[in-house]
Each structure stands twice: as structure tokens, then as C-alpha cells.
Design a protein around this motif. Sequence first.
Motif, PDB file in Angstrom:
ATOM      1  N   ASP A   1     -28.465 -36.539   1.200  1.00  0.00           N
ATOM      2  CA  ASP A   1     -27.237 -35.464   0.463  1.00  0.00           C
ATOM      3  C   ASP A   1     -26.576 -34.653   1.238  1.00  0.00           C
ATOM      4  O   ASP A   1     -27.393 -32.771   0.845  1.00  0.00           O
ATOM      5  CB  ASP A   1     -28.296 -35.446  -0.576  1.00  0.00           C
ATOM      6  CG  ASP A   1     -26.973 -34.452  -1.634  1.00  0.00           C
ATOM      7  OD1 ASP A   1     -25.647 -35.134  -2.087  1.00  0.00           O
ATOM      8  OD2 ASP A   1     -27.488 -34.258  -2.843  1.00  0.00           O
TER       9      ASP A   1
ATOM     10  N   TYR B   1     -24.060 -32.332   0.779  1.00  0.00           N
ATOM     11  CA  TYR B   1     -23.990 -30.778  -0.208  1.00  0.00           C
ATOM     12  C   TYR B   1     -24.587 -30.430  -0.367  1.00  0.00           C
ATOM     13  O   TYR B   1     -25.065 -29.120  -0.383  1.00  0.00           O
ATOM     14  CB  TYR B   1     -21.970 -32.529  -0.106  1.00  0.00           C
ATOM     15  CG  TYR B   1     -21.357 -32.267   0.661  1.00  0.00           C
ATOM     16  CD1 TYR B   1     -20.915 -31.835   1.840  1.00  0.00           C
ATOM     17  CD2 TYR B   1     -21.400 -34.184   0.788  1.00  0.00           C
ATOM     18  CE1 TYR B   1     -19.931 -32.329   2.985  1.00  0.00           C
ATOM     19  CE2 TYR B   1     -20.697 -34.464   1.961  1.00  0.00           C
ATOM     20  CZ  TYR B   1     -20.085 -33.589   2.705  1.00  0.00           C
ATOM     21  OH  TYR B   1     -19.124 -34.324   3.615  1.00  0.00           O
TER      22      TYR B   1
ATOM     23  N   TRP C   1     -26.128 -25.022  -4.944  1.00  0.00           N
ATOM     24  CA  TRP C   1     -25.058 -25.805  -4.856  1.00  0.00           C
ATOM     25  C   TRP C   1     -24.063 -24.883  -5.691  1.00  0.00           C
ATOM     26  O   TRP C   1     -24.151 -24.267  -6.327  1.00  0.00           O
ATOM     27  CB  TRP C   1     -25.125 -27.126  -5.236  1.00  0.00           C
ATOM     28  CG  TRP C   1     -23.317 -27.641  -5.586  1.00  0.00           C
ATOM     29  CD1 TRP C   1     -23.291 -27.890  -6.194  1.00  0.00           C
ATOM     30  CD2 TRP C   1     -22.790 -28.458  -4.209  1.00  0.00           C
ATOM     31  NE1 TRP C   1     -22.228 -28.691  -6.730  1.00  0.00           N
ATOM     32  CE2 TRP C   1     -21.934 -28.871  -4.957  1.00  0.00           C
ATOM     33  CE3 TRP C   1     -22.875 -28.157  -3.208  1.00  0.00           C
ATOM     34  CZ2 TRP C   1     -20.462 -29.809  -4.289  1.00  0.00           C
ATOM     35  CZ3 TRP C   1     -21.614 -28.530  -2.275  1.00  0.00           C
ATOM     36  CH2 TRP C   1     -20.575 -29.123  -2.682  1.00  0.00           C
TER      37      TRP C   1
ATOM     38  N   ASN D   1     -24.060 -34.612 -12.152  1.00  0.00           N
ATOM     39  CA  ASN D   1     -24.706 -34.983 -10.672  1.00  0.00           C
ATOM     40  C   ASN D   1     -26.228 -34.782 -10.336  1.00  0.00           C
ATOM     41  O   ASN D   1     -26.875 -34.768 -11.133  1.00  0.00           O
ATOM     42  CB  ASN D   1     -23.960 -34.247  -8.997  1.00  0.00           C
ATOM     43  CG  ASN D   1     -24.503 -34.561  -7.418  1.00  0.00           C
ATOM     44  OD1 ASN D   1     -25.873 -34.277  -7.445  1.00  0.00           O
ATOM     45  ND2 ASN D   1     -23.755 -34.995  -6.643  1.00  0.00           N
TER      46      ASN D   1
ATOM     47  N   ASP E   1     -22.113 -43.199  -0.243  1.00  0.00           N
ATOM     48  CA  ASP E   1     -22.078 -42.890   0.836  1.00  0.00           C
ATOM     49  C   ASP E   1     -23.615 -42.171   0.633  1.00  0.00           C
ATOM     50  O   ASP E   1     -23.705 -41.701   0.642  1.00  0.00           O
ATOM     51  CB  ASP E   1     -21.522 -41.604   0.458  1.00  0.00           C
ATOM     52  CG  ASP E   1     -20.852 -40.973   1.186  1.00  0.00           C
ATOM     53  OD1 ASP E   1     -21.848 -41.135   1.996  1.00  0.00           O
ATOM     54  OD2 ASP E   1     -20.082 -39.897   0.951  1.00  0.00           O
TER      55      ASP E   1
ATOM     56  N   ASN F   1     -23.948 -38.695   1.232  1.00  0.00           N
ATOM     57  CA  ASN F   1     -23.449 -37.864  -0.243  1.00  0.00           C
ATOM     58  C   ASN F   1     -24.457 -38.919  -0.849  1.00  0.00           C
ATOM     59  O   ASN F   1     -22.929 -39.031  -2.172  1.00  0.00           O
ATOM     60  CB  ASN F   1     -22.315 -37.528  -0.416  1.00  0.00           C
ATOM     61  CG  ASN F   1     -21.819 -36.482  -1.438  1.00  0.00           C
ATOM     62  OD1 ASN F   1     -22.502 -36.346  -1.739  1.00  0.00           O
ATOM     63  ND2 ASN F   1     -20.872 -36.951  -1.962  1.00  0.00           N
TER      64      ASN F   1
ATOM     65  N   GLY G   1     -23.085 -38.227  -5.087  1.00  0.00           N
ATOM     66  CA  GLY G   1     -21.926 -38.044  -5.831  1.00  0.00           C
ATOM     67  C   GLY G   1     -20.849 -39.114  -5.323  1.00  0.00           C
ATOM     68  O   GLY G   1     -19.922 -39.908  -4.420  1.00  0.00           O
TER      69      GLY G   1
ATOM     70  N   GLU H   1     -14.741 -37.060  -8.858  1.00  0.00           N
ATOM     71  CA  GLU H   1     -14.427 -38.698  -8.262  1.00  0.00           C
ATOM     72  C   GLU H   1     -13.407 -39.200  -8.387  1.00  0.00           C
ATOM     73  O   GLU H   1     -13.649 -40.560  -8.087  1.00  0.00           O
ATOM     74  CB  GLU H   1     -15.772 -38.680  -7.096  1.00  0.00           C
ATOM     75  CG  GLU H   1     -16.430 -38.258  -7.247  1.00  0.00           C
ATOM     76  CD  GLU H   1     -17.274 -37.250  -6.075  1.00  0.00           C
ATOM     77  OE1 GLU H   1     -15.913 -37.530  -5.369  1.00  0.00           O
ATOM     78  OE2 GLU H   1     -17.175 -36.237  -6.723  1.00  0.00           O
TER      79      GLU H   1
END
Length: 337
Positions: free
Chosen positions: A96, A98, A110, A136, A197, A200, A203, A257
Motif C-alpha cells: 500500500d 500510497y 495520509w 479506505n 492493485d 495499492n 484502493g 475511484e
Amino acid sequence: MLPTSKLLLLLFIHFIGGILIGYFIANNRVMYKTNFVLTPSSIESRGALQHTHNSTSHVVIVNFSKPVNVTFKCMKTKTLLNYFNSHICVYDSQKDIYVSNSFRESTSIWEEEGVTRILRVLLRYPHLDFIDIGANIGTYTMYAAALGRFVLSIECFGPNVDRLHRAVQLADVGNRIALVHNALYTKSGEYLKLSNDALNVGGQELDAAMKPNISKSLSHNQSLSNPYVVKTIQFDDLLPVLRERGLRSAIMKVDIEGSESFVVEAGSQIFDSFDIPMVQIEWLKVRVFPKRVNILIDFFIKRNYEPRTFQCQLLAMNEVEKWPNDFCWTKKNFTFC
């Protein structure tokens, strides 16, 4: 005329009494009785609750009194505005890169600028609660709850829900949060696939959002052991939840998203029932779908919202293609700068 000492004493008693009354009202507003029952589903081990009313039979709300039977790293978060911090539970930063990779105990989080913006708005307008669509692992949710506001937190990916569930327990803010484990869509009761992903992990995006021509509804059985198959609800399905919690006014963050238009396509009752003066929205992925962009613009314009940058600059309606990847829809009589 009262002596100065007695006058000061009376003022002090009045001040303390006001604090106690405010505390009592706030806590009674978030503590509530509800008609949720345990449902046999893939998230039963996480303590999920499902609403019994027919109109919201697909809504799954997490029961924070149940344990989280998964182990992961959790930490206290950075203090913002000299006072507000909470807990967060993260993924391995290599999976992860990000969100989880942004957390460094007391030094970074974040989207610190965005979270601080939301906190400042909530502090400026004490009557506002918070709706977090696309939570998230719960950065915005946990800070808003730390401020003492009620938070409706919506997240569809099971491993994210687990981490947010555990963070809520660690921070002991379960009476301030309703955590919904569903994906928002134009139809309720569908089972849709999420993307995967590797860098990620928290996300994901709905295939139905980003690949609408090839996506198809799956079965309940396929969701039992696969966190990448999620159950959908309409945003308006959450109307009874908000009414039970006594919500009147709230600001909103929407980051799902490319699915952002689904919120308003099946959410007009909520917008018409409650005062929602500000919506912070991600535009990055939805902007490539002209039809969805038009749906969002028409919806907000009809309700007297204006698109503004985070510096409160009005965005030009004839230059939609130049709009930033993130901005706010705000009511014309509302300011956040």
C-alpha cells in the motif's frame, strides 16, 4: 448588586453547567437503539449487522463489540491542530504505497492537508457531522470522530473494513461511527467485482465503474470468501441509519475511484432530507466519463452548489476539462476558507 466574588462564582457555575449539558446532549445523540440483527455472511466474523427494514435489507453495518480476528500493525496518529489525534491500522507499506506508506507514527499521515481542512470546517461549524464515502483504512473517519462528531463511514473492501474496525476499537469511538460495509451503486443487492492493485491494496475500484461494458453481476456465493466481490447498496438506503443517529447537517468526502456519480444517481433523498453544505470530491477518474460528469454537475447545480478549489476559487463551468483532480462542491451561502 452582587459582590464581584459571588458574580464570578455564578459565572463559573453557569459555564460548567453548560459544558455538562452539552456533553449530555452530544452523547445521547450518538448513543442509540437500533433494529439491526446478525446476518450469516462472509463478514459475520467481523461482527457485521444487517438492517431488517425491507428498504435497506442490503445494508451491512459493522458491530464494533465483536473482535477482529486478524492481526496487523496499528499505531497512534499525528496530532493535528495541536489537539486531535487517533489510531490507524495499516497494511505493509510495500503493498500500500500510497495510504499506509504515508503514516509515520507522530510525524505524517495520509492527505494531511485534506484532513486538516475537514477538521477546520467541523470546528468552525459545530453543528456539522461527517459522511466519509470511500473511507479506505479510515484516515478522515478517525480524525472526525476524534473531534467528537458522528461519522457515517462507507467502505466496501473487507480488509479495509477490518483495519478501520480495529482502529475504532483502539480509539474507543464506536458510539460516534456507523461503519457501512457496502459499495455504493445505482442498484442495491448486486455483487460486483473490485480491481486488484498489488501496490495499492486498499484502493480498489469497481469494475462496473471503470469497465462498464464488460462488467457483470456475480453471485452471493462468490462473495463469501473473496473480498474482491462486494455487495452494493444505493446511497438512499442509508436514510434510516442517518435518521436514527439524529443527523441534521453534515459535510461529505467522496473518493470512490470513478464511482462518484453513483452517490447522486441514487442519493437524492439524502441530499433533500439533510443539510449538506459541502462535498469534497475526487474528480480524477470520473472525469473521463462525460455522462457521469454531466450527472454530477446537473445534480449539484440544481441544488445551488458551486464548484470551488480548496482555496475557494470558483471554477469556470465552461472549462470543466481544466478542473483539478480534487475540489469541493459548496452551497452558495457556505464558506470554508
